[in-house]
Design an enzyme around this catalytic site. Structure first.
Site, PDB file in Angstrom:
ATOM      1  N   LYS A  27       0.846  -1.206   0.000  1.00 48.37           N
ATOM      2  CA  LYS A  27       0.000   0.000   0.000  1.00 48.37           C
ATOM      3  C   LYS A  27       0.877   1.251   0.000  1.00 48.37           C
ATOM      4  O   LYS A  27       0.595   2.217  -0.694  1.00 48.37           O
ATOM      5  CB  LYS A  27      -0.906   0.016   1.239  1.00 48.37           C
ATOM      6  CG  LYS A  27      -2.057  -0.972   1.149  1.00 48.37           C
ATOM      7  CD  LYS A  27      -3.076  -0.735   2.240  1.00 48.37           C
ATOM      8  CE  LYS A  27      -2.756  -1.430   3.515  1.00 48.37           C
ATOM      9  NZ  LYS A  27      -3.673  -2.448   3.962  1.00 48.37           N
ATOM     10  N   GLN A  85      -5.616  -2.772  10.180  1.00 47.82           N
ATOM     11  CA  GLN A  85      -5.121  -3.889   9.375  1.00 47.82           C
ATOM     12  C   GLN A  85      -5.564  -5.209  10.030  1.00 47.82           C
ATOM     13  O   GLN A  85      -5.396  -5.397  11.223  1.00 47.82           O
ATOM     14  CB  GLN A  85      -3.579  -3.803   9.312  1.00 47.82           C
ATOM     15  CG  GLN A  85      -2.929  -4.803   8.395  1.00 47.82           C
ATOM     16  CD  GLN A  85      -3.211  -4.519   6.924  1.00 47.82           C
ATOM     17  OE1 GLN A  85      -3.149  -3.389   6.466  1.00 47.82           O
ATOM     18  NE2 GLN A  85      -3.538  -5.555   6.179  1.00 47.82           N
ATOM     19  N   ASP A 107     -12.200   1.763   4.774  1.00 41.80           N
ATOM     20  CA  ASP A 107     -12.476   0.359   4.417  1.00 41.80           C
ATOM     21  C   ASP A 107     -13.971   0.047   4.336  1.00 41.80           C
ATOM     22  O   ASP A 107     -14.350  -1.072   4.039  1.00 41.80           O
ATOM     23  CB  ASP A 107     -11.872  -0.568   5.493  1.00 41.80           C
ATOM     24  CG  ASP A 107     -10.515  -1.097   5.090  1.00 41.80           C
ATOM     25  OD1 ASP A 107     -10.166  -0.982   3.901  1.00 41.80           O
ATOM     26  OD2 ASP A 107      -9.823  -1.636   5.966  1.00 41.80           O
TER      27      ASP A 107
END
Ligand code: NDP
Length: 282
Positions: A52, A96, A119
């Site tokens: 990322k 995460q 997200d």
């Protein structure tokens, strides 16, 4: 012989467009910045964060990582989230996955400001997604649709089968595909006779994490196959689909690597930019 759906190339093209948008924002003094909270030392998580970061750097987005110990307490995680919620320079927050067992993930996700929920995992954003009023779109689902759109593969009236019902892939993808007028079935580990469903699918998506789960007899002639799975076998990255055997039978298939993976990362960056622009009224 089926054609590969090239996610890598499309991700690069979309990243170049995003880079221009980001430099325009920066010229107005706005820096898209998102935070990744990583708890513990899962090696795959570290790799994903690195991937990322590479894409974020290329586009001009700032990714800030909060590396927390495996023993992290719930309370201090919530305190950190509160602090990031308040910080005006932060436009996106993500946790995460996976997290260690002492962490109550749902409670932590509920703490994230929905306007920074890059997200799309807070209850209000999940609700909006199913209502068809998206604030953000989950990266993998967004990437799958971007790839289908790019190759002009229509969803309207199609039979779609998605294997996998996770909150980050299967469920949000089903929501977005339903909205595009596909008829969607979601299969999972308790589904008996996967093939009974999969062999009728016009579009088959596998998001499981089992190499070679999908074999040729499970796939309809000329179907479109989207392989979201990522597995390590003999030091190689493979998907859930036996691509060598299935490619000759289908019309389109995603490679692994080079299919949905790069589009997921790029789509996440699109969401960061979307949240940044919205917050600044751009
Ligand atoms: P999860 O482990 O959260 O979900 C896996 C799903 O697969 C579950 O719904 C599970 O069912 C189902 N499942 C497991 N075994 C079977 C089986 N034998 N038959 C049918 N269904 C089964 O994983 P994620 O959704 O997070 O990820 C799925 C895969 O996609 C992984 O390989 C992951 O690495 C990859 N991934 C790839 C991304 C990309 O960018 N390409 C992004 C995100 C994930 P049940 O619910 O009953 O347990």
């Amino acid at each position: 012989m089926g054609q590969f759906l090239d996610g890598k190339n499309l991700a690069d093209e979309r990243a170049a467009i995003l880079k221009t948008q980001v430099s325009k924002l920066k010229s107005q003094g706005i820096v898209p910045l998102f935070c990744v909270i990583n708890i513990g030392d899962d090696p795959s998580s570290k790799l994903y964060i690195k991937t990322k970061k590479r894409r974020a750097d290329e586009i001009g987005i700032v990714q800030k990582v909060y590396q927390l110990p495996k023993t992290q307490s719930q309370q201090s995680l919530l305190t950190l989230i509160d602090r990031l919620n308040q910080d005006k320079k932060v436009y996106g927050i993500m946790i995460q996955l996976p997290v260690p067992p002492q962490i109550n993930l749902n409670e932590a996700l509920e703490h994230i400001d929905p306007e920074k929920d890059v997200d799309c995992l807070t209850p209000s954003n999940v609700g909006r997604l199913w209502r068809g009023d998206h604030y953000v779109e989950p990266a993998t689902a967004h990437g799958v649709l971007a790839l289908l759109d790019h190759y002009q593969i229509k969803l309207h009236g199609k039979k779609v089968v998605i294997i996998g019902r996770s909150s980050i892939v299967g469920k949000p993808l089903a929501a977005l595909m339903l909205e595009r007028d596909a008829t969607v079935s979601i299969l999972h580990s308790k589904t008996k006779q996967l093939a009974e469903y999969t062999k009728n699918a016009d579009i088959l998506v596998s998001a499981v994490g089992h190499a070679n789960l999908i074999t040729p007899e499970m796939v309809k002639e000329n179907a479109v196959v989207i392989d979201v799975g990522i597995n390590r076998v003999n030091n190689q990255t493979v998907g859930d689909v036996n691509t060598v055997l299935i490619k000759p039978k289908v019309s389109f298939i995603t490679p692994v690597p080079g299919g949905i993976g790069p589009l997921t990362v790029e789509s996440l960056m699109e969401q960061v930019v979307k949240l940044t622009r919205r917050k600044n009224g751009r």
